[in-house]
Scaffold this motif. Structure first.
Motif, PDB file in Angstrom:
ATOM      1  N   VAL A 172       0.849  -1.186   0.000  1.00  0.00           N
ATOM      2  CA  VAL A 172       0.000   0.000   0.000  1.00  0.00           C
ATOM      3  C   VAL A 172       0.888   1.240   0.000  1.00  0.00           C
ATOM      4  N   ALA A 173       0.282   2.361  -0.340  1.00  0.00           N
ATOM      5  CA  ALA A 173       0.999   3.641  -0.362  1.00  0.00           C
ATOM      6  C   ALA A 173       0.030   4.721   0.083  1.00  0.00           C
ATOM      7  N   ARG A 174       0.365   5.439   1.137  1.00  0.00           N
ATOM      8  CA  ARG A 174      -0.465   6.561   1.566  1.00  0.00           C
ATOM      9  C   ARG A 174      -0.354   7.676   0.535  1.00  0.00           C
ATOM     10  N   LEU A 180       1.303   8.134  -7.093  1.00  0.00           N
ATOM     11  CA  LEU A 180       2.710   7.747  -6.969  1.00  0.00           C
ATOM     12  C   LEU A 180       3.298   7.380  -8.330  1.00  0.00           C
ATOM     13  N   ASN A 181       2.566   6.639  -9.141  1.00  0.00           N
ATOM     14  CA  ASN A 181       3.071   6.263 -10.462  1.00  0.00           C
ATOM     15  C   ASN A 181       3.096   7.445 -11.427  1.00  0.00           C
ATOM     16  N   THR A 182       2.284   8.464 -11.151  1.00  0.00           N
ATOM     17  CA  THR A 182       2.302   9.653 -12.005  1.00  0.00           C
ATOM     18  C   THR A 182       3.657  10.355 -11.942  1.00  0.00           C
ATOM     19  N   ARG A 183       4.373  10.184 -10.847  1.00  0.00           N
ATOM     20  CA  ARG A 183       5.692  10.811 -10.701  1.00  0.00           C
ATOM     21  C   ARG A 183       6.632  10.389 -11.814  1.00  0.00           C
ATOM     22  N   TRP A 200       1.037  15.479  -3.948  1.00  0.00           N
ATOM     23  CA  TRP A 200       1.471  14.310  -3.193  1.00  0.00           C
ATOM     24  C   TRP A 200       1.480  14.599  -1.692  1.00  0.00           C
ATOM     25  N   GLN A 201       1.983  15.755  -1.313  1.00  0.00           N
ATOM     26  CA  GLN A 201       2.006  16.105   0.105  1.00  0.00           C
ATOM     27  C   GLN A 201       0.596  16.303   0.655  1.00  0.00           C
TER      28      GLN A 201
END
Length: 551
Positions: A172-174, A180-183, A200-201
């Motif tokens: 998982v990723a908060r 996250l993958n858009t980065r 993201w923040q």
């Protein structure tokens, strides 16, 4: 020699869908000062870091999680925030971990379906044609070889996911894996690194507080008064930023809830639990406050009561809802209705389109007098795989773009507010049988029927408990005393459905006399003045007819 047909699969009985179990409303925080935004950002960032650390610890505990480990994590968080903030963080962590476990199980089911399909198609000779129920063999040796390699890849991937599930390991990723993958694809997303970093923040902040029943205004952490004043209980390290008593910070902005505002006010005045969440929309630069609470599941009426006033059958399609009104006997009434929507564009546009289409559908169903809506219990989880449909990429994209889960949830919640009941039916054969039995009979010079309109009739009849197939009409000579019309849609329990039709007028009883002599015709015909008066709508006493025998 007739071809052996495969048996039909069992069709599940229709059922009344449960009503919504919760409510969520949103209000905008207008007029925030720079100091207010600074405090919100500091609190959200501090609690977000605590939430990330707690999620990491929960994932490390895996299946060893217990009440003791939960209590230990909560004690550690309390020292850096407060007991209520710690309770909200740990609860959100457990919900996220459980959601990841459910997604892991669904991923395993999807892999199993793909592996079964590949093994089946690889076992068939090359060039074998498929059927409607099962795909055939592959077209060439090259495709067969490529799919055999893909089978080994999927089996290895399935073994890895199964091992993770057995060990209790989730990924998982908060902030969300999508963001996250858009980065790694900023150019495709048309985002700069600074803009992505802000989103993201903001997505990783934590400004959510669970409600507490019996406490003042339903929440001690984020408190909203009836006049819209918002105050926040600051974490212990940020207590120096408070501008009110007991370490609280009162925002300058006021909030109001145009939708369900009175229901929200009644809850907080009764000190019933209300959960709040503050978040920032980076693209618009706006702060919002969401209020949510649970409520007892709406008591649904029995299925027979829902069928009393007929049904509105609804067929869900990629670009519209096809609806038809049926009476309680299953007879279509009026003309079909179609409610279009556009599922292209971003998620906000798609959601707005679906909500608008559902609103128009429900308002029309309410005006028609029906008390229930019949809809298919759709689930395309097993049909989205490319292994089942092969090269039919456009079809896979079509069914993948239909938000069946969100649509059902939104339809049930919106229908409950209008006093309508949603009846879910098995979707098996509704399109095929509806087109076979209802499309042609309902088509006329003034009405155009589509396959989807006919499917809506089939769905409505199944929700009413009637078979989809129309009753076969008897031979023409047996439809009445001679040649006449007899309905073929009467309910099996209706009295007199096998009898002949009654005469339209009383003059029909004298048909044999009128076809006789001229004297009989003159004796049974009413004077012209009487007929003119009756056509004008006035009551006229019938004259006493005197026949030749009485003279």
């Amino acid at each position: 020699m007739t071809e052996n047909k495969q048996p039909l699969r069992a069709i599940d009985a229709p059922f009344v869908a449960l009503g919504p179990s919760g409510v969520s409303i949103r209000g905008r925080l207008k007029g925030l000062t720079p100091q207010d935004e600074k405090v919100l950002r500091l609190v959200g960032d501090h609690l977000g870091k605590l939430a990330c650390r707690d999620l990491k610890q929960r994932c490390a505990d895996a299946l060893e999680h217990s009440t003791d480990t939960w209590a230990a994590r909560k004690r550690d968080l309390t020292a850096e925030s407060s007991s209520r903030w710690a309770g909200s963080i740990t609860k959100a962590t457990h919900d996220q971990w459980a959601l990841a476990r459910r997604g892991q199980a669904a991923h395993l089911d999807s892999l199993d379906a793909d592996i079964r399909t590949l093994r089946h198609r690889l076992s068939l000779p090359i060039g074998t044609k498929g059927t409607k129920r099962a795909p055939g063999g592959y077209r060439s040796k090259h495709e067969w070889f490529a799919k055999s390699r893909r089978l080994h890849i999927l089996e290895e991937r399935r073994a890895q996911v199964a091992a993770d599930r057995e060990d209790g390991r989730v990924r998982v990723a908060r902030g969300g894996k999508g963001l996250l993958n858009t980065r790694h694809n900023l150019n495709a997303a048309q985002l700069g690194e600074t803009e992505w970093r802000e989103r993201w923040q903001a997505a990783r902040w934590f400004l959510s507080a669970d409600g507490e029943s019996g406490k003042r205004l339903g929440n001690e952490t984020i408190r909203v008064t009836p006049d819209g004043e918002v105050s926040i209980k600051l974490p212990a390290p940020l207590a120096g930023l408070s501008n009110a008593k007991h370490g609280r910070y009162v925002l300058t902005a006021r909030v109001c809830f145009p939708h369900r505002g009175q229901e929200w006010a009644d809850r907080i005045e009764g000190n019933r639990a209300v959960a709040y969440r503050i978040h920032l929309d980076v693209r618009r630069g706006r702060w919002y406050l969401d209020a949510s609470w649970t409520r007892p599941v709406v008591t649904t009426i029995p299925l027979e009561a829902a069928r009393a006033n007929g049904m509105v059958g609804v067929d869900t399609n990629a670009d519209h809802f096809a609806a038809y009104r049926l009476d309680r006997h299953g007879n279509p009434i009026g003309d079909p209705h179609r409610f279009f929507y556009d599922l292209t564009g971003n998620a906000l546009h798609r959601d707005a389109q679906v909500r608008h289409a559902i609103t128009r559908l429900l308002h029309w169903a309410k005006r028609s007098g029906a008390a229930a809506i019949g809809i298919e219990d759709l689930d395309f989880a097993a049909d989205k795989s490319r292994e089942k449909h092969g090269r039919r990429k456009r079809f896979r994209q079509l069914i993948s773009g239909m938000p069946t889960g969100k649509l059902r949830a939104r339809l049930v919640s919106m229908a409950a507010e209008l006093g309508l009941v949603v009846v879910a039916v098995d979707p098996a054969y509704t399109s095929m049988w509806g087109d076979q039995h209802w499309r042609q009979p309902l088509t006329s010079t003034k009405r155009t029927m589509t396959r989807h309109d006919a499917a809506s009739v089939a769905i409505g009849r199944r929700a009413l408990g009637h078979p989809i197939r129309r009753r076969t009409a008897p031979p023409r000579i047996h439809q009445s005393d001679g040649y006449g019309h007899r309905t073929v849609q009467a309910e099996p329990g209706a009295r007199g459905r096998e009898e002949t039709r009654r005469p339209i007028t009383e003059r029909a009883h004298d048909a044999r006399i009128r076809t006789g002599t001229a004297q009989g015709t003159r004796a049974t015909s009413a004077p012209k003045t009487v007929r003119d008066a009756r056509s004008a709508g006035t009551w006229v006493q019938d004259p006493l007819l005197i026949t030749d025998q009485e003279r």
